[in-house]
Design an enzyme around this catalytic site. Structure first.
Site, PDB file in Angstrom:
ATOM      1  N   CYS A 262       0.866  -1.218   0.102  1.00 41.01           N
ATOM      2  CA  CYS A 262       0.147   0.028   0.131  1.00 41.01           C
ATOM      3  C   CYS A 262       0.847   1.332   0.032  1.00 41.01           C
ATOM      4  CB  CYS A 262      -0.889   0.015   1.171  1.00 41.01           C
ATOM      5  SG  CYS A 262      -2.253  -1.257   1.122  1.00 41.01           S
TER       6      CYS A 262
HETATM    7  N1  LIG Z   1      -3.002  -6.367   1.675  1.00 43.91           N
HETATM    8  C1  LIG Z   1      -3.544  -5.046   2.021  1.00 43.91           C
HETATM    9  O1  LIG Z   1      -3.550  -4.842   3.265  1.00 43.91           O
HETATM   10  C2  LIG Z   1      -4.373  -4.086   1.131  1.00 43.91           C
HETATM   11  C3  LIG Z   1      -5.098  -3.342   1.975  1.00 43.91           C
HETATM   12  C4  LIG Z   1      -6.068  -2.487   1.221  1.00 43.91           C
HETATM   13  C5  LIG Z   1      -6.041  -2.577  -0.219  1.00 43.91           C
HETATM   14  N2  LIG Z   1      -5.471  -3.527  -0.753  1.00 43.91           N
HETATM   15  C6  LIG Z   1      -5.427  -3.738  -2.205  1.00 43.91           C
HETATM   16  O2  LIG Z   1      -6.283  -4.560  -2.653  1.00 43.91           O
HETATM   17  C7  LIG Z   1      -5.692  -5.327  -3.872  1.00 43.91           C
HETATM   18  C8  LIG Z   1      -5.402  -6.881  -3.652  1.00 43.91           C
HETATM   19  O3  LIG Z   1      -4.361  -6.955  -2.730  1.00 43.91           O
HETATM   20  P1  LIG Z   1      -4.068  -8.288  -1.830  1.00 43.91           P
HETATM   21  O4  LIG Z   1      -3.021  -7.675  -0.733  1.00 43.91           O
HETATM   22  O5  LIG Z   1      -5.113  -9.010  -1.531  1.00 43.91           O
HETATM   23  O6  LIG Z   1      -3.324  -8.991  -2.939  1.00 43.91           O
HETATM   24  P2  LIG Z   1      -2.640 -10.509  -3.016  1.00 43.91           P
HETATM   25  O7  LIG Z   1      -1.479 -10.629  -3.820  1.00 43.91           O
HETATM   26  O8  LIG Z   1      -2.379 -11.006  -1.592  1.00 43.91           O
HETATM   27  O9  LIG Z   1      -3.783 -11.358  -3.749  1.00 43.91           O
HETATM   28  C9  LIG Z   1      -4.198 -11.015  -5.126  1.00 43.91           C
HETATM   29  C10 LIG Z   1      -4.720 -12.308  -5.524  1.00 43.91           C
HETATM   30  O10 LIG Z   1      -5.114 -12.156  -6.888  1.00 43.91           O
HETATM   31  C11 LIG Z   1      -4.782 -13.174  -7.911  1.00 43.91           C
HETATM   32  N3  LIG Z   1      -5.097 -13.044  -9.291  1.00 43.91           N
HETATM   33  C12 LIG Z   1      -4.215 -12.064  -9.746  1.00 43.91           C
HETATM   34  N4  LIG Z   1      -4.775 -12.043 -11.090  1.00 43.91           N
HETATM   35  C13 LIG Z   1      -5.880 -12.438 -11.131  1.00 43.91           C
HETATM   36  C14 LIG Z   1      -6.823 -12.889 -11.985  1.00 43.91           C
HETATM   37  N5  LIG Z   1      -7.067 -12.243 -13.416  1.00 43.91           N
HETATM   38  N6  LIG Z   1      -7.798 -13.538 -11.783  1.00 43.91           N
HETATM   39  C15 LIG Z   1      -8.068 -14.182 -10.559  1.00 43.91           C
HETATM   40  N7  LIG Z   1      -7.177 -14.120  -9.493  1.00 43.91           N
HETATM   41  C16 LIG Z   1      -6.221 -13.148  -9.899  1.00 43.91           C
HETATM   42  C17 LIG Z   1      -3.345 -13.245  -7.487  1.00 43.91           C
HETATM   43  O11 LIG Z   1      -2.970 -14.784  -7.880  1.00 43.91           O
HETATM   44  C18 LIG Z   1      -3.461 -13.313  -5.858  1.00 43.91           C
HETATM   45  O12 LIG Z   1      -3.687 -14.715  -5.216  1.00 43.91           O
HETATM   46  C19 LIG Z   1      -4.618  -4.295  -4.294  1.00 43.91           C
HETATM   47  O13 LIG Z   1      -5.150  -3.313  -5.340  1.00 43.91           O
HETATM   48  C20 LIG Z   1      -4.383  -3.868  -3.001  1.00 43.91           C
HETATM   49  O14 LIG Z   1      -3.398  -2.588  -3.013  1.00 43.91           O
HETATM   50  C21 LIG Z   1      -4.484  -4.447  -0.104  1.00 43.91           C
END
Ligand SMILES: NC(=O)c1ccc[n+]([C@@H]2O[C@H](COP(=O)([O-])OP(=O)(O)OC[C@H]3O[C@@H](n4cnc5c(N)ncnc54)[C@H](O)[C@@H]3O)[C@@H](O)[C@H]2O)c1
Length: 421
Positions: A262
């Site tokens: 983030c």
């Molecule tokens: N981790 C946090 O604390 C947090 C907090 C707020 C917002 N976010 C936002 O949320 C979003 C996701 O973050 P995250 O931490 O969960 O990421 P992550 O990498 O933990 O999980 C994302 C998942 O999406 C999958 N993926 C990618 N492309 C795909 C597709 N086309 N179809 C299906 N699955 C697919 C990946 O394999 C992965 O398992 C980002 O935009 C991030 O900035 C994250």
């Protein structure tokens, strides 16, 4: 509203807790992820996200209403779809390819009356300008009109036992009133409070304000810390004293830099868009990035100076890092400043060892050997550096037995062998 079938695209830090929460709320949930290994592990009840315990995942699977899968065809007949795929930066530019792939994947299954919500963090305008046309062309339908489209920023704080998905207010938006109504109704089933806003752009900006605010304030305190050290003033005590003011001050603490998915990334989505649309620099963001990025090098140099003071050169010194994750009590190493601290110390010639109880072994950085936190390891090290302040560490033991501690988080009792950032 009676949503029965939910598809959550992406089963990571954001998507998995959402999917499990929705199962608990009575929905039938398809957890879609392109990572076959991740899906296989989820199907056997193995969770890699701290906020979802194996027991909780097991209960979700036992209901028969949680279906982890790699196949978009399993989305067939869905009522609502939430997209939680990564939105990284590539060479300083937003990489929305995962959102595009998710949109193209789910598009053919969008029907009249279905709802799609984007949760991935992104620049204002993404839902309307990028996702909407994708879904429209893949489905042959229109939004607003045929299907509903909205944006709801994620506020998940991994490892935070107090503020969880269900008790953190959730900002919700839609392309029109009908979409907002649908999106709001859906999240009301999962969380205690929703906060409806007028447009998807406002909701997208809300998330970027939150993270930019943190990134800029951390940078301010980090710069103040570097300067206070040179002025020989205890910045930690000054921050604690300032924090007694009951109004108009919010405490941020110094540290070895910012990391994770983030803070180092999200503000850049905003500055990138300001540059693209207005041709201007977002100066606060650029400055904050510069200051935070320089912190790992600052930490490494302070450790070198501390060793020198004790008559020890950093070359071949044994340095033990406590914590490698970007955030305490998690195993998330993404963009962790600790990894950069390790790299900088190795560049200076140190042998770097680390204690990291939470990270998976294959995610650990090259050239860093992981050891358990024992009295013997602490005694053996020329310097112990507190980088990530996991609560499980015994800081008293460390301060008692280490020859020299450089503490970037102010967790050890200050004494003759302990130096604070
Ligand atoms: N981790 C946090 O604390 C947090 C907090 C707020 C917002 N976010 C936002 O949320 C979003 C996701 O973050 P995250 O931490 O969960 O990421 P992550 O990498 O933990 O999980 C994302 C998942 O999406 C999958 N993926 C990618 N492309 C795909 C597709 N086309 N179809 C299906 N699955 C697919 C990946 O394999 C992965 O398992 C980002 O935009 C991030 O900035 C994250």
């Amino acid at each position: 509203m009676n949503v029965e079938k939910l598809v959550v695209i992406g089963q990571g830090y954001v998507g998995l807790p959402l999917a499990v929460r929705a199962v608990e709320a009575g929905l039938d949930v398809v957890g879609l992820d392109v990572d076959a290994d991740r899906v296989k592990r989820l199907a056997t009840g193995e969770s890699f996200v701290e906020d979802v315990t194996a027991a909780r995942l097991g209960r979700a699977l036992a209901t028969g209403r949680y279906h982890p899968t790699t196949e978009y065809v399993d989305a067939e007949g869905f009522d609502i779809c939430v997209i939680t795929v990564p939105t990284p930066l590539r060479d300083g530019t937003p990489d929305l390819s995962f959102v595009e792939q998710a949109g193209a994947g789910i598009g053919p299954y969008v029907r009249r009356g279905t709802t799609v919500v984007l949760e991935s963090t992104t620049y204002p305008g993404t839902t309307d300008e990028l996702l909407r046309p994708l879904l429209e062309s893949a489905s042959g339908l229109r939004s607003p009109g045929d299907f509903h489209l909205g944006y709801s920023p994620e506020r998940i704080d991994p490892g935070n036992p107090t503020w969880r998905l269900e008790n953190t207010p959730k900002v919700v938006s839609g392309l029109d009133e009908a979409a907002l109504h649908r999106v709001d109704g859906f999240y009301r089933r999962l969380v205690e409070q929703t906060v409806p806003v007028d447009s998807t752009r406002v909701a997208e900006l809300t998330k970027l304000i939150e993270n930019t605010f943190r990134q800029v304030n951390i940078a301010l305190i980090n710069e103040l810390t570097v300067l206070s050290h040179q002025l020989d003033i205890d910045v930690w005590q000054a921050i604690e004293a300032a924090d007694t003011k009951p109004f108009g001050f919010m405490s941020f603490r110094p540290g070895p830099g910012v990391g994770g998915h983030c803070l180092p990334i999200d503000p850049c989505y905003l500055s990138w868009q300001v540059r693209r649309k207005l041709g201007r620099q977002f100066r606060f963001i650029e400055l904050a990035n510069d200051i935070n990025h320089a912190m790992p090098e600052h930490v490494a140099h302070r450790v070198m100076t501390g060793l020198n003071r004790g008559g020890r050169s950093i070359s071949d010194a044994r340095v033990l890092l406590l914590g490698l994750a970007y955030k305490k009590n998690t195993g998330d190493l993404r963009d962790s400043p600790a990894v950069d601290v390790a790299r900088q110390l190795r560049l200076l010639g140190a042998q770097v060892y680390a204690v990291e109880p939470y990270a998976e072994p294959h995610h650990l950085p090259d050239g860093v050997q992981v050891v358990p936190l024992t009295e013997a390891e602490v005694r053996r090290a020329d310097a112990v550096v507190v980088v990530t302040d996991h609560d499980a560490f015994d800081y008293d033991m460390v301060a008692r037995h280490a020859r020299y501690v450089f503490d970037t988080r102010s967790r050890c009792q200050v004494g003759p062998t302990v130096e604070l950032l």
